[in-house]
Scaffold this motif. Structure first.
Motif, PDB file in Angstrom:
ATOM      1  N   ALA B  31       0.837  -1.191   0.000  1.00 50.77           N
ATOM      2  CA  ALA B  31       0.000   0.000   0.000  1.00 50.77           C
ATOM      3  C   ALA B  31       0.872   1.241   0.000  1.00 50.77           C
ATOM      4  CB  ALA B  31      -0.884  -0.002   1.240  1.00 50.77           C
ATOM      5  N   CYS B  32       0.460   2.248  -0.767  1.00 52.59           N
ATOM      6  CA  CYS B  32       1.248   3.473  -0.800  1.00 52.59           C
ATOM      7  C   CYS B  32       0.930   4.320   0.432  1.00 52.59           C
ATOM      8  CB  CYS B  32       1.048   4.244  -2.094  1.00 52.59           C
ATOM      9  SG  CYS B  32      -0.246   5.464  -2.042  1.00 52.59           S
ATOM     10  N   ASN B  33       1.901   5.026   0.858  1.00 49.06           N
ATOM     11  CA  ASN B  33       1.830   5.771   2.105  1.00 49.06           C
ATOM     12  C   ASN B  33       0.680   6.773   2.149  1.00 49.06           C
ATOM     13  OD1 ASN B  33       2.949   6.727   4.633  1.00 49.06           O
ATOM     14  ND2 ASN B  33       3.576   8.537   3.484  1.00 49.06           N
ATOM     15  N   TRP B  34       0.409   7.414   1.007  1.00 50.34           N
ATOM     16  CA  TRP B  34      -0.468   8.580   1.041  1.00 50.34           C
ATOM     17  C   TRP B  34      -1.941   8.254   0.877  1.00 50.34           C
ATOM     18  CZ3 TRP B  34       2.279  12.129   3.105  1.00 50.34           C
ATOM     19  CH2 TRP B  34       3.653  12.152   2.857  1.00 50.34           C
ATOM     20  N   CYS B  35      -2.228   7.195   0.140  1.00 51.81           N
ATOM     21  CA  CYS B  35      -3.641   6.894  -0.068  1.00 51.81           C
ATOM     22  C   CYS B  35      -4.058   5.579   0.568  1.00 51.81           C
ATOM     23  CB  CYS B  35      -3.981   6.897  -1.551  1.00 51.81           C
ATOM     24  SG  CYS B  35      -3.967   8.553  -2.229  1.00 51.81           S
ATOM     25  N   VAL B  59       4.712   1.289   1.240  1.00 54.01           N
ATOM     26  CA  VAL B  59       5.762   1.873   0.397  1.00 54.01           C
ATOM     27  C   VAL B  59       5.386   3.337   0.188  1.00 54.01           C
ATOM     28  CG1 VAL B  59       6.445  -0.224  -0.808  1.00 54.01           C
ATOM     29  CG2 VAL B  59       4.518   1.093  -1.664  1.00 54.01           C
ATOM     30  N   MET B  60       6.339   4.153  -0.224  1.00 48.43           N
ATOM     31  CA  MET B  60       6.007   5.567  -0.353  1.00 48.43           C
ATOM     32  C   MET B  60       5.035   5.816  -1.496  1.00 48.43           C
ATOM     33  SD  MET B  60       7.056   7.005   2.146  1.00 48.43           S
ATOM     34  CE  MET B  60       6.839   8.759   1.867  1.00 48.43           C
ATOM     35  N   CYS B  61       5.182   5.033  -2.566  1.00 50.72           N
ATOM     36  CA  CYS B  61       4.302   5.234  -3.718  1.00 50.72           C
ATOM     37  C   CYS B  61       4.140   3.902  -4.427  1.00 50.72           C
ATOM     38  CB  CYS B  61       4.939   6.267  -4.647  1.00 50.72           C
ATOM     39  SG  CYS B  61       4.078   6.449  -6.211  1.00 50.72           S
ATOM     40  N   SER B  62       2.978   3.677  -5.007  1.00 51.33           N
ATOM     41  CA  SER B  62       2.764   2.384  -5.666  1.00 51.33           C
ATOM     42  C   SER B  62       3.741   2.180  -6.823  1.00 51.33           C
ATOM     43  CB  SER B  62       1.327   2.273  -6.162  1.00 51.33           C
ATOM     44  OG  SER B  62       1.095   3.237  -7.165  1.00 51.33           O
ATOM     45  N   GLY B  63       4.295   3.277  -7.328  1.00 54.59           N
ATOM     46  CA  GLY B  63       5.278   3.166  -8.402  1.00 54.59           C
ATOM     47  C   GLY B  63       6.522   2.401  -7.979  1.00 54.59           C
ATOM     48  N   SER B  84      -1.796  -1.812  -4.112  1.00 52.77           N
ATOM     49  CA  SER B  84      -2.751  -0.714  -4.086  1.00 52.77           C
ATOM     50  C   SER B  84      -2.053   0.633  -4.040  1.00 52.77           C
ATOM     51  CB  SER B  84      -3.670  -0.869  -2.879  1.00 52.77           C
ATOM     52  OG  SER B  84      -2.912  -0.859  -1.697  1.00 52.77           O
ATOM     53  N   GLY B  85      -2.747   1.631  -4.542  1.00 51.70           N
ATOM     54  CA  GLY B  85      -2.174   2.976  -4.580  1.00 51.70           C
ATOM     55  C   GLY B  85      -3.281   4.009  -4.697  1.00 51.70           C
ATOM     56  N   CYS B  86      -2.889   5.254  -4.973  1.00 46.56           N
ATOM     57  CA  CYS B  86      -3.871   6.330  -5.100  1.00 46.56           C
ATOM     58  C   CYS B  86      -4.599   6.229  -6.438  1.00 46.56           C
ATOM     59  CB  CYS B  86      -3.171   7.685  -5.068  1.00 46.56           C
ATOM     60  SG  CYS B  86      -1.967   7.861  -3.761  1.00 46.56           S
ATOM     61  N   HIS B  87      -5.777   6.809  -6.497  1.00 45.29           N
ATOM     62  CA  HIS B  87      -6.509   6.864  -7.761  1.00 45.29           C
ATOM     63  C   HIS B  87      -5.708   7.673  -8.770  1.00 45.29           C
ATOM     64  CE1 HIS B  87     -10.338   5.111  -6.519  1.00 45.29           C
ATOM     65  NE2 HIS B  87     -10.073   5.632  -5.335  1.00 45.29           N
ATOM     66  N   ASP B  90      -4.321  11.308  -8.476  1.00 47.27           N
ATOM     67  CA  ASP B  90      -4.105  11.631  -7.066  1.00 47.27           C
ATOM     68  C   ASP B  90      -2.726  11.246  -6.545  1.00 47.27           C
ATOM     69  OD1 ASP B  90      -6.599  12.561  -6.954  1.00 47.27           O
ATOM     70  OD2 ASP B  90      -7.477  10.920  -5.796  1.00 47.27           O
ATOM     71  N   CYS B  91      -1.930  10.578  -7.357  1.00 43.74           N
ATOM     72  CA  CYS B  91      -0.626  10.114  -6.877  1.00 43.74           C
ATOM     73  C   CYS B  91       0.184  11.312  -6.393  1.00 43.74           C
ATOM     74  CB  CYS B  91       0.129   9.394  -7.985  1.00 43.74           C
ATOM     75  SG  CYS B  91       1.835   9.029  -7.555  1.00 43.74           S
ATOM     76  N   HIS B  92       0.770  11.200  -5.237  1.00 42.39           N
ATOM     77  CA  HIS B  92       1.500  12.319  -4.659  1.00 42.39           C
ATOM     78  C   HIS B  92       2.838  12.564  -5.337  1.00 42.39           C
ATOM     79  CE1 HIS B  92      -1.774  11.834  -2.077  1.00 42.39           C
ATOM     80  NE2 HIS B  92      -1.399  12.759  -1.230  1.00 42.39           N
ATOM     81  N   TYR B  93       3.201  11.665  -6.229  1.00 40.73           N
ATOM     82  CA  TYR B  93       4.406  11.883  -7.031  1.00 40.73           C
ATOM     83  C   TYR B  93       3.984  11.972  -8.496  1.00 40.73           C
ATOM     84  CZ  TYR B  93       6.169  10.472  -2.574  1.00 40.73           C
ATOM     85  OH  TYR B  93       6.398  10.394  -1.233  1.00 40.73           O
ATOM     86  N   VAL B  94       2.869  12.593  -8.731  1.00 43.18           N
ATOM     87  CA  VAL B  94       2.304  12.883 -10.043  1.00 43.18           C
ATOM     88  C   VAL B  94       1.862  11.642 -10.817  1.00 43.18           C
ATOM     89  CG1 VAL B  94       2.573  14.160 -12.192  1.00 43.18           C
ATOM     90  CG2 VAL B  94       3.719  14.957 -10.111  1.00 43.18           C
ATOM     91  N   ASN B  95       2.856  10.828 -11.255  1.00 42.57           N
ATOM     92  CA  ASN B  95       2.421   9.716 -12.091  1.00 42.57           C
ATOM     93  C   ASN B  95       3.014   8.370 -11.656  1.00 42.57           C
ATOM     94  OD1 ASN B  95       4.978  10.273 -12.782  1.00 42.57           O
ATOM     95  ND2 ASN B  95       4.584  10.722 -14.929  1.00 42.57           N
ATOM     96  N   GLY B  96       3.303   8.271 -10.372  1.00 43.29           N
ATOM     97  CA  GLY B  96       3.844   7.007  -9.866  1.00 43.29           C
ATOM     98  C   GLY B  96       2.900   5.852 -10.111  1.00 43.29           C
ATOM     99  N   ASN B  97       1.596   6.109 -10.011  1.00 44.34           N
ATOM    100  CA  ASN B  97       0.675   4.986 -10.178  1.00 44.34           C
ATOM    101  C   ASN B  97       0.540   4.543 -11.632  1.00 44.34           C
ATOM    102  OD1 ASN B  97      -0.681   7.317 -10.687  1.00 44.34           O
ATOM    103  ND2 ASN B  97      -2.287   7.003  -9.140  1.00 44.34           N
ATOM    104  N   GLU B  98       0.893   5.453 -12.556  1.00 40.55           N
ATOM    105  CA  GLU B  98       0.916   5.003 -13.955  1.00 40.55           C
ATOM    106  C   GLU B  98       2.057   4.012 -14.144  1.00 40.55           C
ATOM    107  OE1 GLU B  98       0.997   8.485 -16.473  1.00 40.55           O
ATOM    108  OE2 GLU B  98      -0.630   9.326 -15.271  1.00 40.55           O
TER     109      GLU B  98
HETATM  110  S1  FES Z   1       1.672   8.225  -3.853  1.00 40.10           S
HETATM  111 FE1  FES Z   1       0.022   6.796  -3.842  1.00 40.10          FE
HETATM  112  S2  FES Z   1       0.358   5.895  -5.804  1.00 40.10           S
HETATM  113 FE2  FES Z   1       1.947   7.372  -5.850  1.00 40.10          FE
END
Ligand code: FES
Ligand code: SF4
Ligand code: SF4
Lengths: 383, 167
Positions: B31-35, B59-63, B84-87, B90-98
């Protein structure tokens, strides 16, 4: 440490007279890495365990065997590295695996077994194979995994695999391609993980013996080295003759004169000697013969070729660093200097690593060159 | 054999068997830290009930979640892995979830090659506010993996299984 004395005995390391030729020829040391095979040989002889296991350079070696080739005292340094890595693995020191250790995980899972892998999907409809029995066993290796794992390299190592089966079919052979095949374990062995290697070795040997094959053919230089040398303690019953696909194609008893080619355009090709095929197994001519037999092909050698060839610096998924990258870039420049249109190779791993280097955004254009497996080029030239 | 049967004069009555305990899968959730990690928190503070058979790795980001992580989890005995990660957006690192999607697709292909069932691996976007959704995803996924049964990779190596359990 008694293990060190034993390793020194087995690999002739005791005979070292400290000339330093190995370090002088080592590509890693030459490119600037803090690496010295001589130091390891010396430490082995002196029994200095910490200089080997704790200093952390053991996994830098590409195991390319260039130093073995040059050593005046016939020290088997590469073999020594294999044993020292086993030793450090037992002590819990593992290499820093690139790709987050994903490939090692995969190999260990295959060693564990329990799942039915999807290993046959690449075959398509026009290739004829048998899943269990036959005279020729075609050991595919893990190319389907590489193509899946590295989509960003636009890699197609499976094309080489398919071409090999197509060529065998053309020669009237219906090879065994087994859905129960597992990774040969080459990389685990060279990472020092003997336990899992042995599981894989036993499984694969049994599978091939059960097929009743007389010849085992593979397109992968690493698989072949593993089968011929490292599997030896696990051989049971009658083992087949083991050949690289280029050997099979050029052997007068098998391929040789039976392949007919269509006229082809004039083109220049250069060949990358995989370290496993060349220096490890002494197979230099068959791939060259297979290439020069093709109409219109002019084979030009790179500056360093044959027994002096530079390896692709990827080896065993354990030592990908800036030095490896520099070696790859140098090698690709050499390939470009020959003026060749195609860089042919006889090992899927060479392709993986060179294609990765070609992705360099700063150099891309300068070092890009089309890469094909030898079998692919041969199959394309069939009439 | 038949003799033995005849000799038996009375039936020994066994105590009534307790129903076999329901097998519970072992699931790893990245799971990403922010979402999604915060989503799990929300589920917790809102006291939403869900099945507890998972371990969560933040993890800090799902990326960051590369194939090696997931494969490692399966290797060490996970019956299912949830990424899992942010929608999107919404990723806090812009496009980490892509990037996470790319990595996930690659991982899924490898998992399929390896012969593990597709249902053992799943990707979900859960925001920090979606506590109820977190619980729902966990319940669904746990049931799905339970239906698939233990991972085929866990068949042989029990010693390693207990090792992972104790650590
Ligand atoms: S911070 Fe949640 S997916 Fe990148
Ligand atoms: S080349 Fe051979 S003899 Fe010379 S230092 Fe290296 S191992 Fe020793
Ligand atoms: S095997 Fe190759 S990389 Fe390793 S020490 Fe010898 S020359 Fe250097």
């Amino acid at each position: 440490m008694p293990e060190l004395a034993e390793a020194a005995r087995r690999t002739n390391a005791w005979a070292c007279y400290d000339c330093g030729k190995c370090t002088a020829s080592c590509p890693i040391a030459r490119i600037g890495g803090n690496y010295s095979p001589r130091r390891h040989v010396l430490a082995t002889n002196l029994g200095h365990r910490e200089d080997i296991i704790e200093n952390g350079t053991l996994s830098s070696c590409l195991t390319c065997k260039l130093c073995d080739q040059r050593c005046p005292a016939q020290v088997g340094y590469t073999q020594l590295v294999q044993q020292l890595r086993e030793l450090s693995h037992r002590e819990g020191v593992e290499p820093e695996c690139p790709h987050g250790g994903a490939l090692q995980s995969l190999m260990r899972m295959m060693a564990k077994g329990g799942t039915q892998q999807d290993r046959m999907n690449w075959l398509g409809k026009d290739l004829e194979t048998d899943a269990a029995k036959g005279e020729v066993f075609y050991f595919t290796g893990c190319t389907m995994y590489y193509d899946t794992f590295f989509p960003e390299f636009q890699l197609n190592t499976l094309n080489g695999t398919r071409a090999a089966v197509r060529l065998l079919n053309r020669l009237g052979v219906k090879p065994v391609v087994s859905p129960t095949e597992r990774c040969c374990g080459h990389d685990l062995l060279w990472n020092g993980d003997r336990k899992n290697f042995e599981l894989l070795a036993k499984h694969n040997v049994q599978m091939v013996v059960d097929s009743g094959a007389e010849v085992l053919v593979t397109s992968c230089a690493e698989c072949l080295r593993t089968w011929k040398i490292d599997y030896e303690p696990f051989y049971t019953g009658k083992m087949p003759r083991m050949m690289h696909i280029t050997e099979y194609l050029t052997d007068p008893n098998y391929g040789g004169p039976n392949l007919k080619y269509k006229a082809g355009e004039q083109r220049r090709i250069t060949f990358q000697d995989p370290c496993r095929l060349g220096r490890h197994l002494g197979i230099y001519d068959p791939p060259r013969k297979a290439l020069t037999a093709l109409p219109g092909v002019e084979l030009t050698e790179m500056r360093r070729s044959g027994s002096g060839a530079m390896c692709c610096a990827g080896g065993t998924w354990s030592n990908c660093d800036r030095f490896a990258k520099q070696i790859q870039v140098q090698r690709l420049r050499e390939a470009r200097e020959t003026g060749a249109e195609v860089l042919a190779t006889a090992c899927p791993k060479c392709q993986v690593h060179f294609r990765c280097a070609m992705k360099d955004p700063n150099l891309g254009g300068e070092i890009e060159i089309e890469m094909r497996d030898v079998a692919e080029l041969v199959a394309d030239a069939l009439e | 054999m038949t003799d033995g049967k005849k000799k038996r004069t009375h039936v020994i009555r066994k105590p009534p068997k307790a129903p076999p305990p329901k097998w519970n899968p072992r699931i790893v959730v990245f799971a990403c830290n922010w979402c999604s990690y915060a989503g799990a928190d929300t589920a917790g503070v809102s006291r939403i009930q869900h099945q507890p058979h998972f371990r969560m790795i933040r993890v800090m980001c799902s990326g960051r979640i590369q194939p090696g992580f997931v494969l490692r989890a399966f290797e060490r005995g996970a019956d299912g892995v949830l990424v899992s990660g942010c929608h999107f957006g919404d990723c806090h690192y812009v496009n980490g979830n892509e990037r996470a999607v790319e990595q996930f697709e690659k991982t899924m292909n490898i998992v399929k090659l390896l012969g593990l069932e597709e249902g053992r691996l799943r990707l979900e976007w859960i925001s920090a506010a979606e506590g109820a959704r977190f619980a729902q995803v966990i319940n669904e996924f746990t049931d799905q993996v339970r239906d698939l049964g233990p991972s085929p990779l866990n068949g042989q190596n029990h010693t390693e299984k207990t090792q992972t359990e104790s650590t």
